[in-house]
Structure formats: structure tokens, C-alpha cells
Design a protein around this motif. Structure first.
Motif, PDB file in Angstrom:
ATOM      1  N   LYS A  68       0.797  -1.228   0.000  1.00  0.00           N
ATOM      2  CA  LYS A  68       0.000   0.000   0.000  1.00  0.00           C
ATOM      3  C   LYS A  68       0.832   1.282   0.000  1.00  0.00           C
ATOM      4  CE  LYS A  68      -4.199  -1.854   0.883  1.00  0.00           C
ATOM      5  NZ  LYS A  68      -4.420  -2.960   1.843  1.00  0.00           N
ATOM      6  N   GLY A  69       2.138   1.146   0.201  1.00  0.00           N
ATOM      7  CA  GLY A  69       2.969   2.338   0.309  1.00  0.00           C
ATOM      8  C   GLY A  69       3.370   2.601   1.744  1.00  0.00           C
ATOM      9  N   SER A  70       4.463   3.368   1.916  1.00  0.00           N
ATOM     10  CA  SER A  70       4.942   3.652   3.269  1.00  0.00           C
ATOM     11  C   SER A  70       3.933   4.530   3.989  1.00  0.00           C
ATOM     12  CB  SER A  70       6.298   4.353   3.193  1.00  0.00           C
ATOM     13  OG  SER A  70       6.145   5.607   2.562  1.00  0.00           O
ATOM     14  N   HIS A  71       4.037   4.545   5.330  1.00  0.00           N
ATOM     15  CA  HIS A  71       3.092   5.341   6.127  1.00  0.00           C
ATOM     16  C   HIS A  71       3.147   6.808   5.704  1.00  0.00           C
ATOM     17  CE1 HIS A  71       2.726   1.670   8.146  1.00  0.00           C
ATOM     18  NE2 HIS A  71       3.709   1.814   9.043  1.00  0.00           N
ATOM     19  N   GLU A  72       4.407   7.304   5.419  1.00  0.00           N
ATOM     20  CA  GLU A  72       4.550   8.711   5.048  1.00  0.00           C
ATOM     21  C   GLU A  72       3.925   9.015   3.687  1.00  0.00           C
ATOM     22  OE1 GLU A  72       6.874   6.601   5.996  1.00  0.00           O
ATOM     23  OE2 GLU A  72       8.809   6.847   4.967  1.00  0.00           O
ATOM     24  N   ALA A  73       4.045   8.035   2.760  1.00  0.00           N
ATOM     25  CA  ALA A  73       3.461   8.251   1.434  1.00  0.00           C
ATOM     26  C   ALA A  73       1.939   8.222   1.508  1.00  0.00           C
ATOM     27  CB  ALA A  73       3.967   7.182   0.474  1.00  0.00           C
ATOM     28  N   VAL A  74       1.418   7.293   2.313  1.00  0.00           N
ATOM     29  CA  VAL A  74      -0.039   7.199   2.482  1.00  0.00           C
ATOM     30  C   VAL A  74      -0.573   8.509   3.060  1.00  0.00           C
ATOM     31  CG1 VAL A  74      -1.880   6.032   3.761  1.00  0.00           C
ATOM     32  CG2 VAL A  74      -0.026   4.692   2.705  1.00  0.00           C
ATOM     33  N   LEU A  75       0.185   9.046   4.053  1.00  0.00           N
ATOM     34  CA  LEU A  75      -0.250  10.302   4.675  1.00  0.00           C
ATOM     35  C   LEU A  75      -0.181  11.454   3.663  1.00  0.00           C
ATOM     36  CD1 LEU A  75      -0.135  11.545   8.097  1.00  0.00           C
ATOM     37  CD2 LEU A  75       1.298  12.943   6.575  1.00  0.00           C
ATOM     38  N   TYR A  76       0.931  11.485   2.909  1.00  0.00           N
ATOM     39  CA  TYR A  76       1.105  12.557   1.907  1.00  0.00           C
ATOM     40  C   TYR A  76      -0.068  12.575   0.925  1.00  0.00           C
ATOM     41  CZ  TYR A  76       2.959  15.004  -2.187  1.00  0.00           C
ATOM     42  OH  TYR A  76       3.106  15.840  -3.269  1.00  0.00           O
ATOM     43  N   ARG A  77      -0.448  11.352   0.482  1.00  0.00           N
ATOM     44  CA  ARG A  77      -1.524  11.257  -0.519  1.00  0.00           C
ATOM     45  C   ARG A  77      -2.885  11.618   0.063  1.00  0.00           C
ATOM     46  NH1 ARG A  77       1.017   5.981  -1.833  1.00  0.00           N
ATOM     47  NH2 ARG A  77       2.739   6.550  -3.196  1.00  0.00           N
ATOM     48  N   SER A  78      -3.004  11.598   1.394  1.00  0.00           N
ATOM     49  CA  SER A  78      -4.286  11.949   2.009  1.00  0.00           C
ATOM     50  C   SER A  78      -4.446  13.460   2.163  1.00  0.00           C
ATOM     51  CB  SER A  78      -4.410  11.310   3.387  1.00  0.00           C
ATOM     52  OG  SER A  78      -3.984   9.994   3.345  1.00  0.00           O
ATOM     53  N   VAL A  79      -3.353  14.185   1.887  1.00  0.00           N
ATOM     54  CA  VAL A  79      -3.446  15.648   2.044  1.00  0.00           C
ATOM     55  C   VAL A  79      -3.994  16.264   0.745  1.00  0.00           C
ATOM     56  CG1 VAL A  79      -2.126  17.770   2.461  1.00  0.00           C
ATOM     57  CG2 VAL A  79      -1.506  15.631   3.655  1.00  0.00           C
ATOM     58  N   PRO A  80      -5.174  16.903   0.843  1.00  0.00           N
ATOM     59  CA  PRO A  80      -5.719  17.543  -0.362  1.00  0.00           C
ATOM     60  C   PRO A  80      -4.889  18.773  -0.738  1.00  0.00           C
ATOM     61  CG  PRO A  80      -7.263  17.683   1.513  1.00  0.00           C
ATOM     62  CD  PRO A  80      -6.023  17.077   2.021  1.00  0.00           C
ATOM     63  N   ASP A  81      -4.940  19.196  -2.006  1.00  0.00           N
ATOM     64  CA  ASP A  81      -4.116  20.310  -2.460  1.00  0.00           C
ATOM     65  C   ASP A  81      -4.387  21.588  -1.669  1.00  0.00           C
ATOM     66  OD1 ASP A  81      -2.948  18.690  -4.257  1.00  0.00           O
ATOM     67  OD2 ASP A  81      -4.227  19.272  -5.968  1.00  0.00           O
ATOM     68  N   THR A  82      -5.630  21.719  -1.170  1.00  0.00           N
ATOM     69  CA  THR A  82      -5.976  22.933  -0.405  1.00  0.00           C
ATOM     70  C   THR A  82      -5.563  22.831   1.051  1.00  0.00           C
ATOM     71  OG1 THR A  82      -8.134  21.918  -0.173  1.00  0.00           O
ATOM     72  CG2 THR A  82      -7.913  23.634  -1.855  1.00  0.00           C
ATOM     73  N   GLY A  83      -5.055  21.691   1.468  1.00  0.00           N
ATOM     74  CA  GLY A  83      -4.636  21.517   2.859  1.00  0.00           C
ATOM     75  C   GLY A  83      -5.738  20.900   3.712  1.00  0.00           C
ATOM     76  N   ILE A  84      -5.367  20.480   4.919  1.00  0.00           N
ATOM     77  CA  ILE A  84      -6.321  19.811   5.821  1.00  0.00           C
ATOM     78  C   ILE A  84      -5.914  20.130   7.258  1.00  0.00           C
ATOM     79  CG2 ILE A  84      -4.946  17.693   5.657  1.00  0.00           C
ATOM     80  CD1 ILE A  84      -7.529  16.098   6.110  1.00  0.00           C
ATOM     81  N   PRO A  85      -6.874  20.380   8.131  1.00  0.00           N
ATOM     82  CA  PRO A  85      -6.495  20.643   9.530  1.00  0.00           C
ATOM     83  C   PRO A  85      -5.725  19.441  10.114  1.00  0.00           C
ATOM     84  CG  PRO A  85      -8.827  21.131   9.167  1.00  0.00           C
ATOM     85  CD  PRO A  85      -8.321  20.488   7.921  1.00  0.00           C
ATOM     86  N   GLN A  86      -4.639  19.768  10.813  1.00  0.00           N
ATOM     87  CA  GLN A  86      -3.757  18.690  11.301  1.00  0.00           C
ATOM     88  C   GLN A  86      -4.524  17.654  12.129  1.00  0.00           C
ATOM     89  OE1 GLN A  86      -0.373  19.985  13.619  1.00  0.00           O
ATOM     90  NE2 GLN A  86       0.582  17.956  13.554  1.00  0.00           N
ATOM     91  N   ALA A  87      -5.396  18.151  13.030  1.00  0.00           N
ATOM     92  CA  ALA A  87      -6.122  17.240  13.926  1.00  0.00           C
ATOM     93  C   ALA A  87      -6.953  16.257  13.120  1.00  0.00           C
ATOM     94  CB  ALA A  87      -7.008  18.043  14.859  1.00  0.00           C
ATOM     95  N   GLU A  88      -7.572  16.699  12.037  1.00  0.00           N
ATOM     96  CA  GLU A  88      -8.425  15.835  11.227  1.00  0.00           C
ATOM     97  C   GLU A  88      -7.575  14.785  10.500  1.00  0.00           C
ATOM     98  OE1 GLU A  88     -11.080  17.988   8.561  1.00  0.00           O
ATOM     99  OE2 GLU A  88     -11.381  16.101   7.459  1.00  0.00           O
ATOM    100  N   LEU A  89      -6.439  15.267   9.969  1.00  0.00           N
ATOM    101  CA  LEU A  89      -5.538  14.355   9.247  1.00  0.00           C
ATOM    102  C   LEU A  89      -5.085  13.222  10.162  1.00  0.00           C
ATOM    103  CD1 LEU A  89      -3.794  13.893   6.626  1.00  0.00           C
ATOM    104  CD2 LEU A  89      -1.984  15.144   7.815  1.00  0.00           C
ATOM    105  N   MET A  90      -4.703  13.613  11.390  1.00  0.00           N
ATOM    106  CA  MET A  90      -4.185  12.612  12.330  1.00  0.00           C
ATOM    107  C   MET A  90      -5.249  11.587  12.693  1.00  0.00           C
ATOM    108  SD  MET A  90      -1.161  13.576  12.396  1.00  0.00           S
ATOM    109  CE  MET A  90      -0.199  12.773  13.656  1.00  0.00           C
ATOM    110  N   LYS A  91      -6.496  12.004  12.658  1.00  0.00           N
ATOM    111  CA  LYS A  91      -7.581  11.089  13.038  1.00  0.00           C
ATOM    112  C   LYS A  91      -7.906  10.107  11.910  1.00  0.00           C
ATOM    113  CE  LYS A  91     -10.586  13.921  15.053  1.00  0.00           C
ATOM    114  NZ  LYS A  91     -11.906  14.536  15.044  1.00  0.00           N
ATOM    115  N   THR A  92      -7.809  10.545  10.680  1.00  0.00           N
ATOM    116  CA  THR A  92      -8.322   9.731   9.568  1.00  0.00           C
ATOM    117  C   THR A  92      -7.294   8.797   8.933  1.00  0.00           C
ATOM    118  OG1 THR A  92      -7.950  11.664   8.186  1.00  0.00           O
ATOM    119  CG2 THR A  92     -10.207  11.274   8.898  1.00  0.00           C
ATOM    120  N   VAL A  93      -6.009   9.161   9.029  1.00  0.00           N
ATOM    121  CA  VAL A  93      -5.013   8.345   8.322  1.00  0.00           C
ATOM    122  C   VAL A  93      -4.430   7.270   9.253  1.00  0.00           C
ATOM    123  CG1 VAL A  93      -2.797   8.439   7.101  1.00  0.00           C
ATOM    124  CG2 VAL A  93      -4.456  10.290   6.850  1.00  0.00           C
ATOM    125  N   PRO A  94      -4.312   6.030   8.766  1.00  0.00           N
ATOM    126  CA  PRO A  94      -3.682   4.991   9.603  1.00  0.00           C
ATOM    127  C   PRO A  94      -2.181   5.273   9.780  1.00  0.00           C
ATOM    128  CG  PRO A  94      -4.211   4.121   7.412  1.00  0.00           C
ATOM    129  CD  PRO A  94      -4.808   5.487   7.480  1.00  0.00           C
TER     130      PRO A  94
END
Ligand code: PHE
Length: 491
Positions: A68-94
């Protein structure tokens, strides 16, 4: 093509080949390759040498990253181009925690605090997931990683080192690239035509484990019984017929000069038979002499002097000892015109109305030895017991004066048991009384020495059992019967 032939072809072009390499090359399970090698070895076509090597393998987590890709790559791909609040990102990405710090240190993302709450944004337009690429290479068996990188993956628990056993193959004395089909059977046809001369036969595999034969198994008591029987036979004893469990009181007690008021003749101790309740056929002249010796004496004895009753002697019972059989045998011996010395033995079941406990049942087995010859003495009895018990592995005996109605003197036999480290009572013995032997008609100078012991006691000691119910009855473990070794008493 068969796997083993493919192995031969590779070996034809190479001096030495490792089975792991072969497995990889053939895309086969390593164990299968090893199996094929073993059959080639049996034909002496290859020789092998076991080698141990270590290899890096993906852990379960590493496997996930490879897919599936490294944890960092998975996280990078979950970031939308407009950005995402850090707290939300941390909650949704494994695995967001590891992924976030790795992506930060790789310079893939940034935190924008200008708008109040921290917003995570992509810092670069595209990334290459080298961790995933590396792990996929390892998975394919290619390992070009620099040590520090490999160590890093090990620390991240993506990789683990495993030891694998493989075989290094070289050509054997019978090496060839094709396998000749070897004959496994010599047929009558081959013999008749003489074709066997030009055929190659498959060698026997003497290391193959045979099929365990389906067969019955002797119960421990029977195993010990065979050993006892063997010892008696080696010592020149003849086995007595012990097939009569039901006896008359006459042969079980009266013939043995056991008075009719004796407590053993009580229903509390003896099982009497109700149907048929009595025996009426006896050698009447002998019965008469037994009656005489009990009630009036004779042969130099004053007897017990009581009113001996035929009805008491007629009562049927389950024999309480195998000495009843010995009495019958000695009576028969006395009927011979010319007395000849005899050595008899028996091993069979007897019955007593006992209170059942850990070491007593209402039925058990007795082992009995009897020697009849002119002029025997107590010394002969002791010597015979010594010789007999020595063969059972008891080298030290002690005797204690005892009482039996039919023997005088009588001795209890004690043996020192080295395994248990103590003296144990193992039997009872004595010289049969003239009041028993002379009414039978044996010559006056014939003495009969005898001894008896139970079969259960030595069996329990031998097989380390301390409850008789583990040996006899519904609780017996059939597995134990199958797996217990045959009995060999250390002589
Ligand atoms: N019959 C005796 C018993 O039951 C054993 C024994 C046999 C004793 C022969 C003396 C002689 O214990």
C-alpha cells in the motif's frame, strides 16, 4: 519436466547450486525442491551439504508497506491540495504519527499556521516512495540495500532477519541429466529371460520406518506373567492346570489341613457359590483320611479334634488361593506307583471377599511354586527362593516366621527393593505339613516346599502404578496397555 530433472539440468551447467536459489529460479516451494533433492541423493545422482544462511524478510507490517505504500506516502496522498487541519488528518489516516514525522523530515509536507488552526499542506508536487520500492525488491529476493538503510527498516520493524537451512548441491557419482527408471521388483519373468542382468534396481531403503503392525497388546499383568512363566520354565518347573476358578472347600481348605472353623472359611472372606452349591465327587478313601487327620489326628499328629463335617467340605467357592491346585497336583503325584521328584508352578486368578482399596481388589493373581522331593529341608526352600527371586532382580531376601495352616515352618518373604530403597513383603512360603501330605499317600520322606506371591504387586512396582484401579477395571488406560514396554526384569 519433472522437478528433479530440472535440478539435474541446472547442476549440469554449474559445479555447485544452492537449493534456495533453485526454489527462486523455479518459483517453487523450497521444501518441494529439498524433497526432489532427497530422491536424487538416494540414487546417488547428487550429493548435498547442509548450509545455513540468513536472509532479510518483510515483517507483516513491511508486507503492508510493500502493498500500500509507506506510512509517510499514504499520509502525503491523504493531504488535499488545499490543505487539511492537522487534527483531522491525524484522526483519519492509519499510522499517522509515524507517517507525519517521516513526511515532515522528508520535506514532503508543511504546516501552515497563518489562518489560526494548524493546516497541513503538500510541500512538493510529487514524491517517490523509496521505502515501498525497497521493500518490493527485498520481496523479490533482490537485496542491494546499504547497511544503514536496512538497519533503519529493521528499527521500523518492516524487515526481519531469518535463518534458513538449505542444501548446497554437487554432482554425485551417478550423475546424469536424465533419470533412469529403476526396477523395484525382481520378477520371475526377469529371471527367466535373464533380463535382470542388464537392469538397474532401486536400492533398499533400510532407514524407512515400517508400518506399525496392527496387533493386540498384552496387558501389563500378562507381560509380567510371561516373564514369570519364563523364569519358572528356565528353572525346570512344569505348569499346573489352573483353569478351575470354582473349587470345592475340600480342595481349597480341607486337603490343606485348614480346619473347618478357620475364619478364612467364612463368607466374610470367601465367595461361596450358590449354584451349584456343592460338590459330591471326591476320592472317598482320601476324603476319609482327611476327615480322620482333622478330627482325630494320625501320622504322629493329634489333629484339631473337632467334628469334621462333609457338608462343609462340599461347599463350592471361588478358590481363594492357587494352593488348591497344588493340593490336587500333589494328590495326583501321590497316586503314582513310583514317586518321582517334581517342580510345579502356576500363575492364575484367585478371589477373596476383600474390602476394596487402592491396593486390593476382590480378585487378583497368585504366582505359586511347589517342589516335591525326598528329604527337602527349610534350607532347600531358602535356596530355591534365593535362586527364584534373584532372577526377578531381588538379590537380598529376609525371612520372617509366619503361620499357614498347611505349612510348618512358614516364612514371609521380604526383599530389598533398590528402586524403592526399602524392604517390601513380597511373598509367603513354607514346608507343607505331614498332616497334608501323608493322607494323600506321599512317601514319608517326601517333603514339599512351596511359596506364593501376588502378580499385581510386582507389576505395579514394575510399571510405577500406585492404584490397582489403574491396572484392572474400567479406569484402565488402553493407551498405557499399548505403549508400556514388554516386561524385562533386570536380572
Ligand atoms: N497360599 C498362600 C497365600 O495365599 C501362599 C503360600 C503358598 C504359602 C504356598 C505357603 C506355600 O498367601
Amino acid at each position: 519436466m519433472e522437478l528433479n530433472e530440472r535440478i539435474l539440468l541446472v547442476l549440469d551447467k554449474n559445479e555447485r547450486v544452492d537449493t534456495l536459489k533453485l526454489a527462486l529460479e523455479f518459483n517453487e516451494d523450497h521444501q518441494k525442491v529439498v524433497g526432489a533433492v532427497k530422491s536424487l541423493e538416494a540414487l546417488e545422482m547428487v550429493t548435498s551439504e547442509a548450509v545455513k544462511s540468513t536472509r532479510w524478510e518483510l515483517t507483516e507490517e513491511g508486507q503492508l508497506v510493500a502493498d500500500k505504500g509507506s506510512h509517510e506516502a499514504v499520509l502525503y496522498r491523504s493531504v488535499p491540495d488545499t490543505g487539511i487541519p492537522q487534527a483531522e488528518l491525524m484522526k483519519t489516516v492509519p499510522n499517522a504519527k509515524v507517517g507525519f514525522s517521516k513526511a515532515m523530515s522528508s520535506g514532503w509536507i508543511l504546516i501552515d499556521k497563518s489562518g489560526g488552526a494548524p493546516l497541513v499542506k503538500k510541500k512538493v508536487d510529487s514524491i517517490t516512495d523509496t521505502v515501498q520500492d525497497h521493500l518490493n525488491e527485498i520481496k523479490k529476493g533482490i537485496d542491494n540495500l546499504a547497511d544503514n538503510i536496512r538497519n533503519d527498516y529493521k528499527k521500523r520493524k518492516l524487515l526481519q532477519e531469518v535463518t534458513i537451512k538449505s542444501f548446497l548441491l554437487s554432482k554425485g557419482p551417478q550423475f546424469a541429466t536424465t533419470i533412469k527408471k529403476l526396477e523395484t521388483d525382481l520378477t520371475s519373468e526377469m529371471l527367466l529371460t535373464g533380463s535382470w542382468k542388464n537392469l538397474d534396481f532401486k536400492p533398499y531403503n533400510f532407514d524407512a520406518l515400517g508400518q506399525p503392525p496392527e496387533c493386540g497388546h498384552l496387558h501389563p499383568l500378562l507381560k509380567v506373567r510371561s516373564e514369570f512363566r519364563e523364569i519358572f520354565l528356565e528353572m525346570g518347573f512344569t505348569e499346573m492346570p489352573t483353569n478351575m476358578y470354582v473349587e470345592s472347600s475340600f480342595w481349597n481348605f480341607d486337603a490343606l489341613f485348614q480346619p473347618q472353623q478357620h475364619p478364612a472359611r467364612d463368607a466374610h472372606d470367601t465367595f461361596f457359590i450358590s449354584n451349584p452349591a456343592v460338590t459330591t465327587k471326591f476320592p472317598m478313601d482320601y476324603l476319609e483320611r482327611v476327615k480322620q487327620v482333622h478330627s482325630k489326628g494320625g501320622y504322629g499328629s493329634q489333629g484339631y479334634r473337632y467334628d469334621w463335617k462333609l457338608e462343609e467340605a462340599q461347599k463350592n467357592l471361588l478358590r481363594t488361593h492357587t494352593t488348591a491346585v497344588s493340593a490336587r497336583m500333589l494328590y495326583q503325584l501321590a497316586q503314582q506307583k513310583q514317586f518321582t521328584p517334581q517342580k510345579y508352578f502356576s500363575i492364575d486368578k484367585v478371589f477373596r471377599n476383600e474390602t476394596l482399596d487402592a491396593t486390593h481388589l476382590a480378585e487378583f493373581h497368585q504366582v505359586e511354586g511347589v517342589v516335591a522331593a525326598r528329604g527337602l529341608s527349610l534350607a532347600d526352600l531358602i535356596g530355591t527362593l534365593d535362586a527364584f527371586f534373584k532372577r526377578l532382580g531381588f538379590h537380598r531376601l529376609q525371612f520372617k516366621p509366619a503361620y499357614n495352616p498347611y505349612t510348618e515352618p512358614s516364612m514371609e518373604i521380604f526383599a530389598y527393593h533398590t528402586g524403592l530403597g526399602k524392604w517390601i513383603e513380597i511373598g509367603n512360603s513354607g514346608v507343607f505339613r505331614p498332616e497334608m501330605l501323608l493322607p494323600m499317600g506321599l512317601p514319608e520322606d517326601v517333603r514339599v516346599i512351596a511359596w506364593g506371591l501376588s502378580l499385581e504387586r510386582p507389576t505395579m512396582i514394575k510399571y510405577g502404578l500406585n492404584n490397582i484401579r489403574d491396572l484392572v477395571g474400567p479406569r484402565v488406560d488402553l493407551q498405557m496397555v499399548q505403549t508400556n514396554p514388554i516386561c524385562r526384569l533386570d536380572k
